[in-house]
Design a protein around this motif. Sequence first.
Motif, PDB file in Angstrom:
ATOM      1  N   MET A 190     -62.353 -72.530 -18.092  1.00 56.75           N
ATOM      2  CA  MET A 190     -61.131 -72.790 -18.861  1.00 56.75           C
ATOM      3  C   MET A 190     -61.068 -74.229 -19.375  1.00 56.75           C
ATOM      4  O   MET A 190     -60.088 -74.616 -19.998  1.00 56.75           O
ATOM      5  CB  MET A 190     -59.895 -72.501 -17.998  1.00 56.75           C
ATOM      6  N   GLU A 191     -62.115 -75.004 -19.164  1.00 56.35           N
ATOM      7  CA  GLU A 191     -62.089 -76.427 -19.489  1.00 56.35           C
ATOM      8  C   GLU A 191     -61.716 -76.683 -20.955  1.00 56.35           C
ATOM      9  O   GLU A 191     -60.836 -77.499 -21.251  1.00 56.35           O
ATOM     10  CB  GLU A 191     -63.438 -77.074 -19.170  1.00 56.35           C
ATOM     11  N   HIS A 192     -62.377 -76.000 -21.870  1.00 55.03           N
ATOM     12  CA  HIS A 192     -62.085 -76.212 -23.303  1.00 55.03           C
ATOM     13  C   HIS A 192     -60.629 -75.860 -23.611  1.00 55.03           C
ATOM     14  O   HIS A 192     -59.946 -76.600 -24.321  1.00 55.03           O
ATOM     15  CB  HIS A 192     -63.033 -75.385 -24.178  1.00 55.03           C
ATOM     16  N   TYR A 193     -60.173 -74.744 -23.094  1.00 51.92           N
ATOM     17  CA  TYR A 193     -58.789 -74.300 -23.324  1.00 51.92           C
ATOM     18  C   TYR A 193     -57.791 -75.325 -22.799  1.00 51.92           C
ATOM     19  O   TYR A 193     -56.843 -75.698 -23.492  1.00 51.92           O
ATOM     20  CB  TYR A 193     -58.581 -72.938 -22.658  1.00 51.92           C
ATOM     21  N   LEU A 194     -58.018 -75.794 -21.588  1.00 51.80           N
ATOM     22  CA  LEU A 194     -57.078 -76.742 -20.977  1.00 51.80           C
ATOM     23  C   LEU A 194     -57.104 -78.096 -21.681  1.00 51.80           C
ATOM     24  O   LEU A 194     -56.086 -78.776 -21.756  1.00 51.80           O
ATOM     25  CB  LEU A 194     -57.384 -76.892 -19.487  1.00 51.80           C
ATOM     26  N   THR A 195     -58.256 -78.471 -22.232  1.00 54.86           N
ATOM     27  CA  THR A 195     -58.383 -79.742 -22.929  1.00 54.86           C
ATOM     28  C   THR A 195     -57.819 -79.681 -24.350  1.00 54.86           C
ATOM     29  O   THR A 195     -57.088 -80.566 -24.780  1.00 54.86           O
ATOM     30  CB  THR A 195     -59.868 -80.178 -22.998  1.00 54.86           C
ATOM     31  N   CYS A 196     -58.160 -78.610 -25.075  1.00 55.09           N
ATOM     32  CA  CYS A 196     -57.819 -78.511 -26.502  1.00 55.09           C
ATOM     33  C   CYS A 196     -56.562 -77.699 -26.794  1.00 55.09           C
ATOM     34  O   CYS A 196     -56.004 -77.802 -27.885  1.00 55.09           O
ATOM     35  CB  CYS A 196     -58.991 -77.909 -27.264  1.00 55.09           C
ATOM     36  N   GLY A 197     -56.160 -76.852 -25.869  1.00 49.70           N
ATOM     37  CA  GLY A 197     -54.955 -76.045 -26.090  1.00 49.70           C
ATOM     38  C   GLY A 197     -55.197 -74.699 -26.733  1.00 49.70           C
ATOM     39  O   GLY A 197     -54.257 -73.919 -26.883  1.00 49.70           O
ATOM     40  N   ASP A 198     -56.434 -74.427 -27.126  1.00 49.15           N
ATOM     41  CA  ASP A 198     -56.756 -73.086 -27.617  1.00 49.15           C
ATOM     42  C   ASP A 198     -58.239 -72.816 -27.402  1.00 49.15           C
ATOM     43  O   ASP A 198     -59.027 -73.726 -27.177  1.00 49.15           O
ATOM     44  CB  ASP A 198     -56.354 -72.886 -29.074  1.00 49.15           C
ATOM     45  N   ASP A 199     -58.597 -71.545 -27.461  1.00 48.87           N
ATOM     46  CA  ASP A 199     -59.984 -71.153 -27.218  1.00 48.87           C
ATOM     47  C   ASP A 199     -60.169 -69.719 -27.682  1.00 48.87           C
ATOM     48  O   ASP A 199     -59.227 -68.925 -27.687  1.00 48.87           O
ATOM     49  CB  ASP A 199     -60.305 -71.271 -25.719  1.00 48.87           C
ATOM     50  N   ASP A 200     -61.378 -69.413 -28.091  1.00 49.39           N
ATOM     51  CA  ASP A 200     -61.765 -68.053 -28.459  1.00 49.39           C
ATOM     52  C   ASP A 200     -62.945 -67.650 -27.589  1.00 49.39           C
ATOM     53  O   ASP A 200     -63.902 -68.414 -27.442  1.00 49.39           O
ATOM     54  CB  ASP A 200     -62.172 -67.982 -29.934  1.00 49.39           C
ATOM     55  N   PHE A 201     -62.866 -66.460 -27.012  1.00 52.13           N
ATOM     56  CA  PHE A 201     -63.952 -65.949 -26.185  1.00 52.13           C
ATOM     57  C   PHE A 201     -63.855 -64.432 -26.160  1.00 52.13           C
ATOM     58  O   PHE A 201     -62.936 -63.844 -26.730  1.00 52.13           O
ATOM     59  CB  PHE A 201     -63.901 -66.538 -24.769  1.00 52.13           C
ATOM     60  N   SER A 202     -64.832 -63.818 -25.527  1.00 49.29           N
ATOM     61  CA  SER A 202     -64.818 -62.352 -25.459  1.00 49.29           C
ATOM     62  C   SER A 202     -65.288 -61.889 -24.092  1.00 49.29           C
ATOM     63  O   SER A 202     -65.900 -62.649 -23.340  1.00 49.29           O
ATOM     64  CB  SER A 202     -65.702 -61.764 -26.554  1.00 49.29           C
TER      65      SER A 202
END
Length: 158
Positions: A63-75
């Motif tokens: 979740m590092e990118h999500y927590l740092t940037c506030g959004d994320d795309d994954f599958s």
Amino acid sequence: MTNWMEYLKIAVEHEASDVFFVAGKAVCEKLEGHICPMGDVRLMPDDTELIITEMYKTAGRSMEHYLTCGDDDFSFAVPSLARFRVNAYRQRGSMGAVIRLVSFDIPDWQVWGIPAEVMALSEQTSGMILVTGTAGSGKTTTQACIIDRINRTRDCHI
């Protein structure tokens, strides 16, 4: 609150295109272009945080990118159910997610109304083909049908 995976199973049964997990609202699914609640229970911020954390675990993704940037795309994929493309985001200080359902099955291009001229693009041997359109307009389905035809009719690298 029902387990978040149960909502995905129901959405697959309903042939929904998307599922929405948003704090302050009931879980919703998009059916034939209309957003419809899947119950009466409104999700609280703690609920969406738990759901999104579990999605990341299911995807085996940090979740590092999500927590740092506030959004994320994954599958992620659930065997015998479907694949899911997730857009996780922060909204008004809470976590939220929109999940696109992607079937394991390649649909019949004729049933979906994809023109024969579009399917003939599978015969191209060079160049680049762009498939564009609005959300939910059939870009992924069109690409899947063309690639499936290439895989069935030619021995080549895509």
